[in-house]
Write a protein that holds these residues in place. Structure first.
Motif, PDB file in Angstrom:
ATOM      1  N   TYR A   1       0.765  -1.160   0.230  1.00 12.81           N
ATOM      2  CA  TYR A   1      -0.387   0.073  -0.155  1.00 12.81           C
ATOM      3  C   TYR A   1       0.692   1.648   0.185  1.00 12.81           C
ATOM      4  O   TYR A   1       0.399   2.068  -0.932  1.00 12.81           O
ATOM      5  CB  TYR A   1      -0.875  -0.430   1.287  1.00 12.81           C
ATOM      6  CG  TYR A   1      -1.643   0.941   1.304  1.00 12.81           C
ATOM      7  CD1 TYR A   1      -2.732   1.354   0.230  1.00 12.81           C
ATOM      8  CD2 TYR A   1      -1.573   2.181   3.008  1.00 12.81           C
ATOM      9  CE1 TYR A   1      -3.059   2.964   0.471  1.00 12.81           C
ATOM     10  CE2 TYR A   1      -2.467   3.269   2.070  1.00 12.81           C
ATOM     11  CZ  TYR A   1      -3.376   3.818   1.568  1.00 12.81           C
ATOM     12  OH  TYR A   1      -3.602   4.926   1.591  1.00 12.81           O
ATOM     13  N   THR A   2       2.026   1.572   0.650  1.00 12.70           N
ATOM     14  CA  THR A   2       3.010   2.113   0.731  1.00 12.70           C
ATOM     15  C   THR A   2       3.448   2.452  -1.027  1.00 12.70           C
ATOM     16  O   THR A   2       3.397   3.546  -1.037  1.00 12.70           O
ATOM     17  CB  THR A   2       3.885   2.263   1.825  1.00 12.70           C
ATOM     18  OG1 THR A   2       3.107   1.891   3.107  1.00 12.70           O
ATOM     19  CG2 THR A   2       5.074   3.324   2.316  1.00 12.70           C
ATOM     20  N   LYS A   3       3.412   1.748  -0.626  1.00 11.01           N
ATOM     21  CA  LYS A   3       4.450   1.934  -2.937  1.00 11.01           C
ATOM     22  C   LYS A   3       3.652   2.076  -2.884  1.00 11.01           C
ATOM     23  O   LYS A   3       3.361   3.453  -4.539  1.00 11.01           O
ATOM     24  CB  LYS A   3       5.064   0.355  -2.907  1.00 11.01           C
ATOM     25  CG  LYS A   3       5.986   0.211  -2.464  1.00 11.01           C
ATOM     26  CD  LYS A   3       6.268  -1.629  -3.404  1.00 11.01           C
ATOM     27  CE  LYS A   3       7.324  -2.447  -2.247  1.00 11.01           C
ATOM     28  NZ  LYS A   3       7.651  -4.205  -2.648  1.00 11.01           N
ATOM     29  N   VAL A   4       2.327   1.860  -3.417  1.00 11.75           N
ATOM     30  CA  VAL A   4       1.113   2.560  -3.839  1.00 11.75           C
ATOM     31  C   VAL A   4       0.970   3.341  -3.617  1.00 11.75           C
ATOM     32  O   VAL A   4       0.759   4.518  -4.446  1.00 11.75           O
ATOM     33  CB  VAL A   4       0.216   1.148  -3.913  1.00 11.75           C
ATOM     34  CG1 VAL A   4      -1.408   1.810  -4.338  1.00 11.75           C
ATOM     35  CG2 VAL A   4      -0.097   0.113  -4.570  1.00 11.75           C
ATOM     36  N   LEU A   5       0.670   3.879  -2.998  1.00 14.40           N
ATOM     37  CA  LEU A   5       1.086   5.532  -2.302  1.00 14.40           C
ATOM     38  C   LEU A   5       1.552   6.820  -3.097  1.00 14.40           C
ATOM     39  O   LEU A   5       1.240   7.113  -3.390  1.00 14.40           O
ATOM     40  CB  LEU A   5       0.338   5.772  -0.611  1.00 14.40           C
ATOM     41  CG  LEU A   5      -0.588   6.913  -0.360  1.00 14.40           C
ATOM     42  CD1 LEU A   5      -2.177   6.447  -0.671  1.00 14.40           C
ATOM     43  CD2 LEU A   5      -0.323   6.504   1.298  1.00 14.40           C
ATOM     44  N   LEU A   6       2.586   5.799  -3.241  1.00 15.16           N
ATOM     45  CA  LEU A   6       3.875   6.761  -3.675  1.00 15.16           C
ATOM     46  C   LEU A   6       3.563   6.761  -4.567  1.00 15.16           C
ATOM     47  O   LEU A   6       4.417   8.274  -5.115  1.00 15.16           O
ATOM     48  CB  LEU A   6       5.584   6.111  -3.077  1.00 15.16           C
ATOM     49  CG  LEU A   6       5.841   6.444  -0.761  1.00 15.16           C
ATOM     50  CD1 LEU A   6       6.891   5.384  -0.940  1.00 15.16           C
ATOM     51  CD2 LEU A   6       5.836   8.094  -1.432  1.00 15.16           C
ATOM     52  N   ASP A   7       3.531   5.856  -5.498  1.00 14.83           N
ATOM     53  CA  ASP A   7       3.778   5.893  -6.906  1.00 14.83           C
ATOM     54  C   ASP A   7       2.628   6.617  -7.380  1.00 14.83           C
ATOM     55  O   ASP A   7       2.786   7.473  -8.607  1.00 14.83           O
ATOM     56  CB  ASP A   7       3.346   4.759  -7.318  1.00 14.83           C
ATOM     57  CG  ASP A   7       4.017   4.255  -8.922  1.00 14.83           C
ATOM     58  OD1 ASP A   7       4.849   4.826  -9.501  1.00 14.83           O
ATOM     59  OD2 ASP A   7       2.675   3.679  -9.328  1.00 14.83           O
ATOM     60  N   ALA A   8       1.122   6.704  -6.638  1.00 11.69           N
ATOM     61  CA  ALA A   8       0.369   7.452  -7.293  1.00 11.69           C
ATOM     62  C   ALA A   8       0.242   8.609  -6.877  1.00 11.69           C
ATOM     63  O   ALA A   8       0.042   9.854  -7.866  1.00 11.69           O
ATOM     64  CB  ALA A   8      -0.721   7.051  -6.604  1.00 11.69           C
ATOM     65  N   ALA A   9       1.206   9.670  -5.858  1.00 13.09           N
ATOM     66  CA  ALA A   9       1.969  10.818  -5.390  1.00 13.09           C
ATOM     67  C   ALA A   9       2.586  11.641  -7.184  1.00 13.09           C
ATOM     68  O   ALA A   9       3.372  10.953  -7.144  1.00 13.09           O
ATOM     69  CB  ALA A   9       2.280  11.240  -4.161  1.00 13.09           C
ATOM     70  N   PRO A  10       1.393  12.599  -7.437  1.00 13.55           N
ATOM     71  CA  PRO A  10       2.608  13.281  -8.738  1.00 13.55           C
ATOM     72  C   PRO A  10       3.680  14.294  -8.244  1.00 13.55           C
ATOM     73  O   PRO A  10       3.282  15.167  -6.912  1.00 13.55           O
ATOM     74  CB  PRO A  10       1.230  14.048  -9.801  1.00 13.55           C
ATOM     75  CG  PRO A  10       0.432  14.048  -8.490  1.00 13.55           C
ATOM     76  CD  PRO A  10       0.485  13.728  -7.644  1.00 13.55           C
ATOM     77  N   VAL A  11       4.695  14.287  -8.907  1.00 15.51           N
ATOM     78  CA  VAL A  11       5.735  15.081  -8.235  1.00 15.51           C
ATOM     79  C   VAL A  11       5.829  16.236  -9.442  1.00 15.51           C
ATOM     80  O   VAL A  11       5.702  16.304 -10.376  1.00 15.51           O
ATOM     81  CB  VAL A  11       6.868  14.673  -8.275  1.00 15.51           C
ATOM     82  CG1 VAL A  11       7.581  13.289  -7.462  1.00 15.51           C
ATOM     83  CG2 VAL A  11       7.484  13.796  -9.699  1.00 15.51           C
ATOM     84  N   PRO A  12       6.073  17.501  -9.001  1.00 13.74           N
ATOM     85  CA  PRO A  12       5.628  19.033  -9.945  1.00 13.74           C
ATOM     86  C   PRO A  12       7.203  18.515 -11.192  1.00 13.74           C
ATOM     87  O   PRO A  12       8.281  19.040 -10.950  1.00 13.74           O
ATOM     88  CB  PRO A  12       6.062  20.017  -9.191  1.00 13.74           C
ATOM     89  CG  PRO A  12       6.605  19.447  -8.006  1.00 13.74           C
ATOM     90  CD  PRO A  12       6.233  17.967  -7.349  1.00 13.74           C
ATOM     91  N   ASP A  13       7.358  17.700 -11.955  1.00 10.09           N
ATOM     92  CA  ASP A  13       8.582  17.795 -13.141  1.00 10.09           C
ATOM     93  C   ASP A  13       8.117  16.668 -13.993  1.00 10.09           C
ATOM     94  O   ASP A  13       7.988  15.892 -14.208  1.00 10.09           O
ATOM     95  CB  ASP A  13       9.683  16.722 -12.244  1.00 10.09           C
ATOM     96  CG  ASP A  13      10.722  16.897 -12.896  1.00 10.09           C
ATOM     97  OD1 ASP A  13      10.633  16.706 -14.364  1.00 10.09           O
ATOM     98  OD2 ASP A  13      11.862  17.163 -12.863  1.00 10.09           O
ATOM     99  N   PRO A  14       7.470  17.443 -15.000  1.00 13.26           N
ATOM    100  CA  PRO A  14       6.923  17.051 -16.317  1.00 13.26           C
ATOM    101  C   PRO A  14       8.022  15.968 -16.913  1.00 13.26           C
ATOM    102  O   PRO A  14       7.033  14.412 -17.459  1.00 13.26           O
ATOM    103  CB  PRO A  14       6.487  17.578 -17.289  1.00 13.26           C
ATOM    104  CG  PRO A  14       8.006  19.423 -16.565  1.00 13.26           C
ATOM    105  CD  PRO A  14       8.446  18.688 -14.664  1.00 13.26           C
ATOM    106  N   THR A  15       9.449  16.143 -16.648  1.00 17.54           N
ATOM    107  CA  THR A  15      10.171  15.016 -17.271  1.00 17.54           C
ATOM    108  C   THR A  15      10.104  13.362 -16.750  1.00 17.54           C
ATOM    109  O   THR A  15       9.209  12.706 -17.303  1.00 17.54           O
ATOM    110  CB  THR A  15      11.578  14.937 -17.133  1.00 17.54           C
ATOM    111  OG1 THR A  15      11.803  16.572 -17.731  1.00 17.54           O
ATOM    112  CG2 THR A  15      12.685  14.478 -18.689  1.00 17.54           C
ATOM    113  N   ILE A  16      10.126  13.842 -15.321  1.00 22.01           N
ATOM    114  CA  ILE A  16      10.068  12.288 -15.017  1.00 22.01           C
ATOM    115  C   ILE A  16       8.285  11.838 -14.583  1.00 22.01           C
ATOM    116  O   ILE A  16       8.172  10.199 -14.787  1.00 22.01           O
ATOM    117  CB  ILE A  16       9.786  12.567 -13.225  1.00 22.01           C
ATOM    118  CG1 ILE A  16      10.827  13.183 -12.560  1.00 22.01           C
ATOM    119  CG2 ILE A  16       9.221  11.454 -12.722  1.00 22.01           C
ATOM    120  CD1 ILE A  16      12.045  13.323 -11.572  1.00 22.01           C
ATOM    121  N   GLU A  17       7.389  13.155 -14.519  1.00 21.12           N
ATOM    122  CA  GLU A  17       6.287  12.189 -14.743  1.00 21.12           C
ATOM    123  C   GLU A  17       5.475  11.447 -16.475  1.00 21.12           C
ATOM    124  O   GLU A  17       4.658  10.853 -16.262  1.00 21.12           O
ATOM    125  CB  GLU A  17       4.816  13.175 -14.521  1.00 21.12           C
ATOM    126  CG  GLU A  17       5.121  13.435 -13.299  1.00 21.12           C
ATOM    127  CD  GLU A  17       4.284  12.890 -12.038  1.00 21.12           C
ATOM    128  OE1 GLU A  17       3.721  11.450 -12.892  1.00 21.12           O
ATOM    129  OE2 GLU A  17       4.715  12.870 -11.218  1.00 21.12           O
TER     130      GLU A  17
END
Lengths: 297, 685
Positions: B613-629
């Motif tokens: 669940y922690t993995k899923v939660l961290l994975d779902a959170a968007p980060v403000p970086d278009p290249t990574i996202e």
């Protein structure tokens, strides 16, 4: 768009007299207040304001239409209607104000307590209020008057005031309770509980001031209702009795026989009641807005 | 500068060459509101275009004019107060502002549709979902009942709602928040619009659901060639989904450009500052958040010069002149006199400085110790009281040490707020114990509790309802001093209030103000001062910064950290924003559906999460970086939160877990310590 720039937020307010500030902010409310003050002054100084003694019978001028001598005409006993309305203001204000203060005060206290403690206390209080509400107002008031009898203090029957106030209690309690329930769920009440404040402080300092708006509306509306209820009880012979001048009483009795010939007999007391009710409502609404800090810029 | 002159912006002419692919062209839009405080210029000289099938994001803080712009395009401004004194909105060759109300209704819903923030209130509760989807089809496309019904089934399938034929007969309350937002999208798509405007479409949703909805919107936009305007304050959302980004500040467009450029090479100081003030999951954690100091300007007051100048670290004399929107080296637009210097890399925000890691005095005795805490609510349905038990909190245990911040993360309904309320004794637990400095709060007598109350304080999420509107700031902060006799006499109390106000960064004159006269951030500071007045050693921060704007949020986080350092406070920081929790916490507890899933040190949990669940939660959170996202594959968590009335057997996460097996449906996994300080409740780890 609720941004407040720091500079705008620190513009100091010039202190003005609260009455002047009220008049500027709420002109209609001021008009209502002015009329209430006029009634009050007329009632207190009725002996000097009224042109005639309200009790003196004048069989020579029975059912006289409005004229220079009698501005609002006379009734079936030749009593001056204008003078009776002025003396009637005394009865109306005293009964209306005291009954409403007593009724809405107790009702509001019950409502806030009921909402704050909730659970079984709330349940018990609510069911008792339901029982009170299930009686027609007039029947309930009649029962109270019949049980308590008369208890005159300074020309006013205190038991009559209690009888008028009791039917108001459950209505005010209901409205104030629902307002208080909404307030009770807000975080600032949780913050006060988390700070370990005593129940009385939370109730009086944090909940009560925030239910003032519905309370004031009920309070002013009930002054008017109390005046009307007092008239009804008087009509049934359990309230103010003849010959005491009272607006409600002026609408009943002989005026019901003669109103087609002498409409001024019911017109002017009716107008007096309506204007008084209107003035109290105007003032109540304005006072509610004025007391709410959120309405101030 | 007169108003007439201000309408003539140089960029108006620069845009005259427009290609056929432009769907929406907003040209020099001005929106005014008549309010009791005078005229508010909510949008001034906004120009932008949206091409067919393009995803454009409008980013800005509250009051920046982003939502008002969207409402203007839909012509949905409040009739009595809102006015568009100047501007043109060309949609598919027609100027929307010149259409009659009748013609405009034709466009709304048919060609442009709008999705609002609150899925809970945007649907009519007394009509079935089917009726609400078929209505526009019958009105705009003249479909028969049967045709509309068929199309509605197709639409629900398109937005990923299983069993659509049956779901059509249901009412909104039978849908979860995420499902309702899908229904809203289905309604928006119903008539094959060319443009969808989504105003904060995922702000009210949980992280895992948010990812599903955004992925769906992006996918639909690409497949059906629908242009999308996303209005948001969340920079992470923008990074993943937007082609182009428009940044608004104080009613004006301050920067526009391709998403990659705006994020990596911002050319306006405000965008630069905004990007730096967000706590980020993808970067090493800085000691102190860099914030934009100050507050946005009051739009009711006529301003001259650059609006951002009062908060800008690169202010020069020229900034007293209104800057024009200038073409940058990257082909975008920036409303800054010094954008060339920014491009040349000559100007950079200096770090917040001073910070330094909070050195926690760890492994002493815990200040607060929670053991096997549980809270059950009885739910009764109907008069007979046949209902069930909602297990809001189950077997929760953790410790908080003096001077430490423990983060408590989870999605809505996971029980994190209930844990906070139990610690504050606003609710009585059903089982378990809460020891604070040795005393069990759950069994404490009234007298003991009174002493403890002072030591445990709270800061709430909503700065608008957490202060009594009838009391002045001075009364609010002074009340605990008075009740607990912490100040001798009025004079000392007054002095202490002033001191507290200064401690939280407010001016002493604020004491005479009422809460409604303050901004959100200022109110939150008052809430903090009220908590500090008791001289507590522990504060429960329940979503304390989540209702605030990004630049204000940073200021409050820094204040909390600063106070912790100076006063040795311990915090329980309850939040749903993983990046914020990572920034402020030393250890983190992850909760799901009333249970603790994982407990670990901050760095461990973010670097090597063990629980699925922690993995899923961290994975779902968007980060403000278009290249990574944009580069990463969507690893979406499937499904929704289970119902509290029919909890899953065994592990509560088994219904959504990618690793779930038969065993997981049998055993409730205990919280096991895998490494010192790192505990996980999963049998697969």
């Amino acid at each position: 768009m609720t941004m407040v720039s720091p500079d705008a937020a620190f513009r100091p307010r010039q202190p003005r007299h609260p009455v002047i500030e009220f008049a500027r902010a709420q002109p209609t409310g001021m008009a209502g207040l002015a009329f209430i003050v006029i009634l009050f002054v007329a009632g207190v100084f009725a002996d000097f304001v009224a042109p005639y003694d309200p009790l003196t019978l004048d069989y020579g001028a029975m059912l006289a239409p409005p004229s220079w001598e009698h501005w609002m005409g006379t009734d079936a006993f030749g009593r001056d209607v204008f003078s009776r309305i002025i003396y009637g203001a005394r009865t109306a204000l005293a009964v209306g104000f005291l009954a409403s203060l007593f009724g809405s005060g107790i009702g509001a206290a019950i409502g806030v307590v009921s909402a704050y403690f909730g659970g079984r206390i709330d349940m018990a209080i609510e069911r008792f209020m339901d029982i009170l509400l299930s009686f027609p107002i007039i029947v309930l008031a009649l029962a109270v008057v019949a049980v308590l009898g008369k208890f005159p203090v300074g020309g006013l029957d205190l038991n009559l005031i209690v009888a008028i106030a009791i039917p108001m209690i459950p209505k005010v309690a209901r409205v104030v309770r629902s307002a208080a329930l909404a307030i009770r769920g807000l975080p600032y009440i949780d913050a006060a509980r988390a700070a370990g404040y005593h129940h009385s402080r939370i109730i009086f300092r944090h909940i009560a001031p925030n239910v003032v708006a519905p309370f004031l509306i009920m309070f002013t509306a009930f002054i008017a209702q109390a005046i009307l209820l007092e008239a009804s009880l008087s009509f049934l012979g359990l309230g103010v009795t003849e010959p005491t001048p009272a607006w409600g009483l002026m609408l009943s009795g002989t005026s019901q026989e003669f109103y087609s010939q002498a409409p001024w007999m019911i017109l002017f007391p009716g107008v007096a009641i309506s204007l008084a009710v209107f003035a109290f409502n105007l003032f109540g609404d304005a006072l509610r807005d004025y007391l709410d800090p959120r309405f101030k810029v | 500068m007169t108003l007439v002159e201000s309408y003539q912006q140089p960029e108006t002419k620069a845009r005259s060459a427009r290609s056929d692919s432009v769907l929406l062209d907003v040209d020099n839009l001005h929106v005014h509101f008549e309010t009791t405080r005078g005229m508010v210029r909510a949008v001034e000289g906004l120009s932008f275009d949206v091409k067919r099938g393009e995803i454009v994001a409008i980013v800005g803080e509250s009051g920046s004019g982003k939502s008002v712009s969207a409402l203007s395009i839909m012509r949905l401004l409040p009739k009595m107060t809102g006015r568009i004194p100047h501007g043109r909105i060309t949609f598919d060759g027609r100027n929307l502002l010149e259409l009659s109300d009748e013609e405009m209704r034709e466009i709304r819903g048919r060609h442009i549709s709008m999705i609002f923030q609150e899925p809970m209130t945007s649907l009519n509760p007394i009509l079935t979902i089917g009726l609400q989807i078929t209505e526009p089809l019958q009105i705009h496309l003249g479909m028969t009942h049967e045709q509309a019904h068929e199309r509605a089934i197709e639409l629900l399938g398109l937005v990923g709602i299983p069993d659509p034929a049956r779901r059509l007969e249901q009412y909104p309350h039978q849908f979860s928040g995420g499902m309702r937002q899908r229904v809203m999208i289905a309604i928006g798509l119903a008539c094959n619009p060319k443009l969808i405007i989504a105003d904060e479409p995922t702000t009210a949703l949980d992280v895992t659901i948010q990812a599903q909805i955004l992925e769906l919107m992006k996918d639909l936009s690409r497949r059906l060639n629908i242009a999308l305007i996303i209005i948001t304050h969340n920079l992470g959302v923008v990074a993943r989904y937007a082609d182009r980004v428009i940044v608004m500040y104080a009613a004006r467009l301050v920067e526009e450009g391709v998403a990659e450029n705006v994020f990596h090479k911002p050319r306006h100081p405000y965008s630069m500052g905004l990007l730096r003030s967000v706590p980020r999951l993808d970067r090493p954690r800085g000691a102190k958040l860099e914030t934009i100091e100050g507050l946005p300007p009051n739009l009711a007051i006529m301003m001259s010069g650059c609006r951002f100048a009062p908060r800008c670290p690169f202010k020069i004399e020229k900034c007293a002149e209104e800057p024009a929107l200038l073409r940058t080296d990257l082909g975008g637009l920036s409303r800054c006199h010094r954008h060339e210097e920014i491009a040349a890399g000559k100007l950079a925000w200096t770090g917040g400085g001073g910070g330094g890691e909070v050195s926690a005095a760890r492994k002493t005795t815990p200040l607060l110790s929670v053991r096997d805490l549980a809270k059950h609510f009885e739910v009764r349905s109907g008069l007979r009281g046949s209902g069930g038990t909602v297990r809001a909190v189950q077997d929760v245990s953790f410790d908080i040490y003096p001077g430490e911040t423990l983060g408590l993360v989870g999605e809505s309904g996971c029980g994190k707020t209930t844990v906070g309320r139990l610690i504050l004794k606003l609710e009585q637990p059903s089982a378990g114990e809460i020891r604070f400095a040795g005393t069990d709060i759950t069994k404490a007598s009234a007298a003991e509790m009174k002493a403890l109350r002072r030591k445990i304080q709270v800061i709430f999420q909503d700065p608008y309802s957490s202060l009594n509107p009838r009391m002045t700031v001075g009364e609010i902060i002074g009340e605990p001093l008075h009740v607990y006799k912490l100040a001798a006499g009025k004079r000392e109390q007054h002095a202490r209030v002033q001191e507290l106000l200064q401690q939280v960064g407010l001016r002493p004159e604020m004491a005479a103000r009422y809460p409604h006269q303050l901004s959100g951030g200022q109110r939150q500071r008052v809430g903090i001062a009220r908590a500090l007045a008791m001289e507590p050693s522990f504060i429960v921060c329940d979503e304390a910064v989540s209702a605030l704007d990004v630049s204000i949020q940073g200021q409050i986080i820094n204040l909390l950290e600063d106070l912790q350092r100076r006063l040795g406070l311990a915090y329980l920081f309850i939040a749903h924003d993983l990046a914020v929790v990572r920034h402020i916490s030393m250890r983190v507890v992850v909760m799901y559906f009333g249970r603790v899933m994982e407990v670990a040190d901050r760095d461990t949990i973010y670097a090597e999460p063990l629980h699925p669940y922690t993995k899923v939660l961290l994975d779902a959170a968007p980060v403000p970086d278009p290249t990574i996202e944009k580069g990463r594959e969507p690893r979406l968590i499937k499904g929704e939160l289970p119902s509290h009335l029919a909890p899953p057997s065994g592990c509560v996460f088994n219904t959504r877990c990618p690793l779930a097996s038969e065993e997981c449906r049998q055993i409730v996994p205990p919280l096991r310590e895998i490494k010192p300080g790192h505990a996980v409740a999963c049998i697969k780890v």
